[in-house]
Design a protein around this motif. Structure first.
Motif, short mmCIF file in Angstrom:
data_model
loop_
_atom_site.label_atom_id
_atom_site.label_comp_id
_atom_site.label_asym_id
_atom_site.label_seq_id
_atom_site.Cartn_x
_atom_site.Cartn_y
_atom_site.Cartn_z
N PHE A 8 0.82 -1.21 0.00
CA PHE A 8 0.00 0.00 0.00
C PHE A 8 0.86 1.26 0.00
CE2 PHE A 8 -3.81 -2.39 1.76
CZ PHE A 8 -4.52 -2.28 0.58
N MET A 9 2.01 1.22 0.67
CA MET A 9 2.90 2.38 0.68
C MET A 9 3.45 2.63 -0.72
SD MET A 9 2.73 3.67 3.60
CE MET A 9 1.05 3.07 3.65
N HIS A 10 3.79 1.55 -1.43
CA HIS A 10 4.27 1.73 -2.80
C HIS A 10 3.16 2.23 -3.72
CE1 HIS A 10 8.46 0.52 -3.01
NE2 HIS A 10 8.18 -0.22 -1.96
N LEU A 11 1.94 1.81 -3.47
CA LEU A 11 0.81 2.31 -4.23
C LEU A 11 0.61 3.80 -3.98
CD1 LEU A 11 -1.56 1.52 -6.10
CD2 LEU A 11 -2.90 1.16 -4.04
N ALA A 12 0.74 4.23 -2.74
CA ALA A 12 0.61 5.65 -2.42
C ALA A 12 1.73 6.46 -3.06
CB ALA A 12 0.63 5.85 -0.90
N ILE A 13 2.93 5.91 -3.06
CA ILE A 13 4.06 6.59 -3.69
C ILE A 13 3.82 6.72 -5.19
CG2 ILE A 13 6.50 6.33 -4.27
CD1 ILE A 13 6.82 5.06 -1.44
N ALA A 14 3.37 5.64 -5.82
CA ALA A 14 3.12 5.67 -7.27
C ALA A 14 2.01 6.66 -7.63
CB ALA A 14 2.77 4.28 -7.77
N ASN A 15 1.03 6.83 -6.76
CA ASN A 15 -0.05 7.78 -7.02
C ASN A 15 0.41 9.22 -6.84
OD1 ASN A 15 -2.06 5.99 -7.73
ND2 ASN A 15 -2.73 5.71 -5.63
N TYR A 16 1.40 9.45 -6.00
CA TYR A 16 1.85 10.81 -5.71
C TYR A 16 2.86 11.32 -6.73
CZ TYR A 16 3.54 14.86 -3.17
OH TYR A 16 3.89 16.13 -2.82
N GLN A 56 12.05 11.96 -1.50
CA GLN A 56 11.24 13.18 -1.52
C GLN A 56 9.76 12.85 -1.37
OE1 GLN A 56 12.64 16.24 -1.69
NE2 GLN A 56 10.65 17.19 -1.41
N VAL A 57 9.30 11.82 -2.05
CA VAL A 57 7.90 11.40 -1.93
C VAL A 57 7.61 10.90 -0.52
CG1 VAL A 57 6.18 9.73 -2.72
CG2 VAL A 57 7.64 10.88 -4.36
N LEU A 58 8.54 10.12 0.06
CA LEU A 58 8.34 9.65 1.44
C LEU A 58 8.18 10.81 2.40
CD1 LEU A 58 10.83 6.65 1.84
CD2 LEU A 58 8.35 6.56 1.75
N ARG A 59 8.99 11.84 2.23
CA ARG A 59 8.90 13.00 3.12
C ARG A 59 7.64 13.82 2.86
NH1 ARG A 59 13.69 16.42 2.44
NH2 ARG A 59 14.45 14.94 0.94
N ASP A 60 7.32 14.04 1.58
CA ASP A 60 6.16 14.88 1.26
C ASP A 60 4.84 14.25 1.70
OD1 ASP A 60 7.82 16.73 0.15
OD2 ASP A 60 7.35 16.25 -1.94
N THR A 61 4.71 12.95 1.56
CA THR A 61 3.47 12.29 1.92
C THR A 61 3.44 11.83 3.37
OG1 THR A 61 4.32 10.21 1.07
CG2 THR A 61 2.97 11.53 -0.42
#
Length: 85
Positions: free
Chosen positions: A21-29, A45-50
């Protein structure tokens, strides 16, 4: 299946689902990103932003703990063999 194997399988499954699910959220962002700084890279950067750094690493910890619990008997046998008991 004994109790440790059941707990290990549960941790492994829940960690894999959380990690997925975390990879899905990263791919969506990623398509919504305007830019990123080069040293940490796009992924960090995506990990920090989300703000999903904690769940991402928690998923990894759950997977590793589940694997250790699943194969604990085998790990103990190998360690005893290497030690010479």
């Amino acid at each position: 299946m004994n109790r440790l194997e059941f707990i290990g399988a549960s941790l492994l499954l829940s960690g894999a689902v959380l990690f997925g699910f975390m990879h899905l959220a990263i791919a969506n962002y990623v398509p919504n990103m305007g830019g990123w700084s080069d040293p940490p890279g796009k992924f960090n950067q995506v990990l920090r932003d989300t703000m999903i750094t904690f769940p991402y690493y928690l998923g990894l910890i759950l997977i590793l703990t589940g694997l250790v619990l699943l194969f604990l008997k085998d790990i103990i046998k190998v360690m005893n063999f290497l030690i010479g008991k």
